[in-house]
Design a protein around this motif. Structure first.
Motif, PDB file in Angstrom:
ATOM      1  N   UNK A  39       0.840  -1.191   0.000  1.00  0.00           N
ATOM      2  CA  UNK A  39       0.000   0.000   0.000  1.00  0.00           C
ATOM      3  C   UNK A  39       0.884   1.253   0.000  1.00  0.00           C
ATOM      4  N   UNK A  40       0.348   2.376  -0.474  1.00  0.00           N
ATOM      5  CA  UNK A  40       1.101   3.629  -0.363  1.00  0.00           C
ATOM      6  C   UNK A  40       1.411   3.923   1.104  1.00  0.00           C
ATOM      7  N   UNK A  41       2.447   4.704   1.348  1.00  0.00           N
ATOM      8  CA  UNK A  41       2.828   5.035   2.711  1.00  0.00           C
ATOM      9  C   UNK A  41       1.808   5.930   3.398  1.00  0.00           C
ATOM     10  N   UNK A  42       1.990   6.111   4.696  1.00  0.00           N
ATOM     11  CA  UNK A  42       1.047   6.906   5.473  1.00  0.00           C
ATOM     12  C   UNK A  42       0.925   8.329   4.943  1.00  0.00           C
ATOM     13  N   UNK A  43       2.056   8.932   4.581  1.00  0.00           N
ATOM     14  CA  UNK A  43       2.007  10.308   4.097  1.00  0.00           C
ATOM     15  C   UNK A  43       1.223  10.409   2.791  1.00  0.00           C
ATOM     16  N   UNK A  44       1.436   9.420   1.896  1.00  0.00           N
ATOM     17  CA  UNK A  44       0.728   9.429   0.613  1.00  0.00           C
ATOM     18  C   UNK A  44      -0.775   9.234   0.829  1.00  0.00           C
ATOM     19  N   UNK A  45      -1.140   8.336   1.728  1.00  0.00           N
ATOM     20  CA  UNK A  45      -2.555   8.106   2.005  1.00  0.00           C
ATOM     21  C   UNK A  45      -3.191   9.318   2.685  1.00  0.00           C
TER      22      UNK A  45
END
Length: 243
Positions: A39-45
């Motif tokens: 999954x995309x990282x926390x910042x991207x999400x």
């Protein structure tokens, strides 16, 4: 029967993290985000949904609790193949393939063995079994299960230690011998693996695995199979549903 968690009924969502987890869950279940994909990282999400990283963490925790992802410290979150029910009556290889999971089975040994304790527990007249030991691997080479199948030494099965398990399918061997699993019982627990099991599973000794025992009988009450499995909890979990 062991199941990967089935689709949960639709639910209303009100909190921000619930709305995010619902969107990601739909993408996972639809195959938009594939099994094994990171999954995309926390910042991207957080940027995608316009929320804080704390809200994203809460959403990921909900997906993790549902068995849809696993989070690896320092590496991120990955989609599991959990979330789709596995019907293992046709054999795990067929069940996994039907769900689009690329896996392969490696047969470690096929031997004739005596187990008086098991025979006594099952109420059998003989303590002789044909034992098939196998591991199941994903495409990336990770081992997700170790199975020990105890089979009755009847015609078509007693020859396996000499002839080998052709096609790696125990289900097909049982069917050819006239044994069709009809009913039985399965027990589930969790435990730490020992040194020998760790070597087979390519993990550290003491790692935590799901441990299952399943015994099957034919409609005529003939003993069909007893399977003892160690399952990677990052990929398998049991779901129970009540009326």
């Amino acid at each position: 029967m062991t199941h990967l968690s089935p689709k949960r009924p639709a639910r209303s969502v009100h909190l921000k993290h619930e709305r995010i987890s619902a969107v990601l869950e739909r993408e996972i279940r639809s195959g938009t985000t594939a099994q094994g994909e990171q999954l995309p990282g926390e910042m991207a999400l957080a940027k995608r949904f316009g929320v804080s990283r704390t809200t994203v963490r809460a959403a990921l925790a909900e997906l993790n609790d549902a068995g849809l992802i696993t989070t690896r410290t320092g590496k991120g979150s990955y989609v599991l193949f959990d979330g789709r029910p596995l019907n293992d009556r046709l054999g795990w290889a067929h069940a996994l393939a039907a769900q689009g999971v690329d896996s392969r089975t490696q047969v470690l040994a096929v031997t004739a063995t005596h187990d008086a304790d098991l025979a006594a527990r099952l109420g059998l007249d003989t303590d002789l079994f044909v034992l098939v030991e196998r591991v199941r691997e994903l495409a990336d080479g990770s081992v997700v299960s170790y199975e020990r199948s105890f089979l009755p030494p009847v015609d078509g099965i007693r020859e396996l230690p000499r002839d080998g398990l052709r096609g790696d399918s125990i289900t097909a061997v049982l069917a050819a011998a006239g044994l069709q699993p009809d009913h039985g019982e399965q027990q589930l627990s969790g435990r730490r693996i020992d040194d020998r099991e760790a070597a087979v599973l390519r993990r550290e000794p003491g790692a935590w695995f799901l441990s299952t025992r399943r015994t099957s009988w034919s409609a005529a009450e003939a003993f069909t199979e007893h399977v003892e499995s160690l399952l990677d909890p990052d990929h398998f979990h049991l779901s129970l549903h009540f009326p």
